[in-house]
Scaffold this active site. Sequence first.
Site, short mmCIF file in Angstrom:
data_model
loop_
_atom_site.label_atom_id
_atom_site.label_comp_id
_atom_site.label_asym_id
_atom_site.label_seq_id
_atom_site.Cartn_x
_atom_site.Cartn_y
_atom_site.Cartn_z
N LEU A 112 0.86 -1.18 0.00
CA LEU A 112 0.00 0.00 0.00
C LEU A 112 0.89 1.23 0.00
O LEU A 112 2.01 1.20 0.54
CB LEU A 112 -0.89 0.02 1.24
CG LEU A 112 -1.87 -1.14 1.43
CD1 LEU A 112 -2.63 -0.98 2.74
CD2 LEU A 112 -2.84 -1.23 0.27
N ASP A 113 0.40 2.32 -0.58
CA ASP A 113 1.15 3.59 -0.52
C ASP A 113 1.36 3.99 0.94
O ASP A 113 0.60 3.60 1.83
CB ASP A 113 0.38 4.70 -1.23
CG ASP A 113 0.31 4.50 -2.74
OD1 ASP A 113 1.13 3.73 -3.27
OD2 ASP A 113 -0.57 5.11 -3.38
N ARG A 114 2.37 4.80 1.17
CA ARG A 114 2.73 5.19 2.53
C ARG A 114 1.55 5.79 3.30
O ARG A 114 1.32 5.48 4.47
CB ARG A 114 3.91 6.17 2.50
CG ARG A 114 4.39 6.59 3.88
CD ARG A 114 5.65 7.46 3.77
NE ARG A 114 6.09 7.85 5.09
CZ ARG A 114 5.72 8.97 5.69
NH1 ARG A 114 4.88 9.80 5.07
NH2 ARG A 114 6.16 9.27 6.88
#
Length: 314
Positions: free
Chosen positions: A131-133
């Site tokens: 997942l993106d940060r």
Amino acid sequence: MKRRTFRVEGALVGKAVALAVADALGLPEPGARRLVEVGAVYVAGKRSRDANARLTAGQVVTVVLEEGGQSPLSEAPPAPELRVLYEDSDVIAVDKPAGVSAQPTEGRVGDSLVDRVGAKLGRPAGLVHRLDRETSGVTVFGKTAEATSALAAEFREGRARKRYVAAAGPGLPPSGTVDLPLSKDPSRPGRWRATRAANGVPALTDFHTLSSGPAFCVVELLPHTGRTHQLRAHLTALGAPILGDARYGGAARAEGVGAARCLLHAQALELGHPRTGKLLRIEAPVPADLMRFFLAAGVPAPSGAIRGAGSGAA
């Protein structure tokens, strides 16, 4: 981000990492050693935490001195407690907090989700999707090499199904499908554009608007494919970027509604168990910063079986 890079040559060949960093950057040895220990030093592109490891000629060493305006030696706030959503002998699934990187990168100093799960298990964790940060939610890991391989195949072969929820800008239609290909935006590094005007990769997202108002929409997102920034780029193409998403124009839309980060949450995941084949459905509670939009809209967060045919590892 502020960093320094040097090549190992001359007197630096054969030196310990910490001593080489101290000499090359003119730092006190204790400070250089501490930079290695906190994960701010990369040797040949890989993070090095062994201050005594010996360097060889030609290796490139990168030292992150400042990230996000803060030194890696600054006292970091305590990390959120790791929330385990599901665990057995083959699989562990956790609720990734927003602001935590999925895995170590040169651009981020400090622990990552894979580091923290590995520390809990006492051995390396098998990361199979990311997942993106700033995105929160369900992230699954294999606990053995066999389980990791089988879980990765669920995503690679399109059998894994994911449900995201988000708060987005106003104006979304009640439901629909976005099938715009994605390509890197040459004018804005780090951003993807959803358009048929470029030679992009296929990307497909179903969406259902759960609530629509003059200030924001609450939306359920079901990706069929798992492209980088797919959901963020697709909602932007619809004219309703995710609130708080500075890279895609959602930060300006968030003024007055208090979105401090990209309000995207991986709320549910369905996939086959790596050993038994039994369907696993794992859900992560909607975090408070996003849940208040559901409460303001007077609609419940979705739960249970993931509807539609959306699959992928977005």
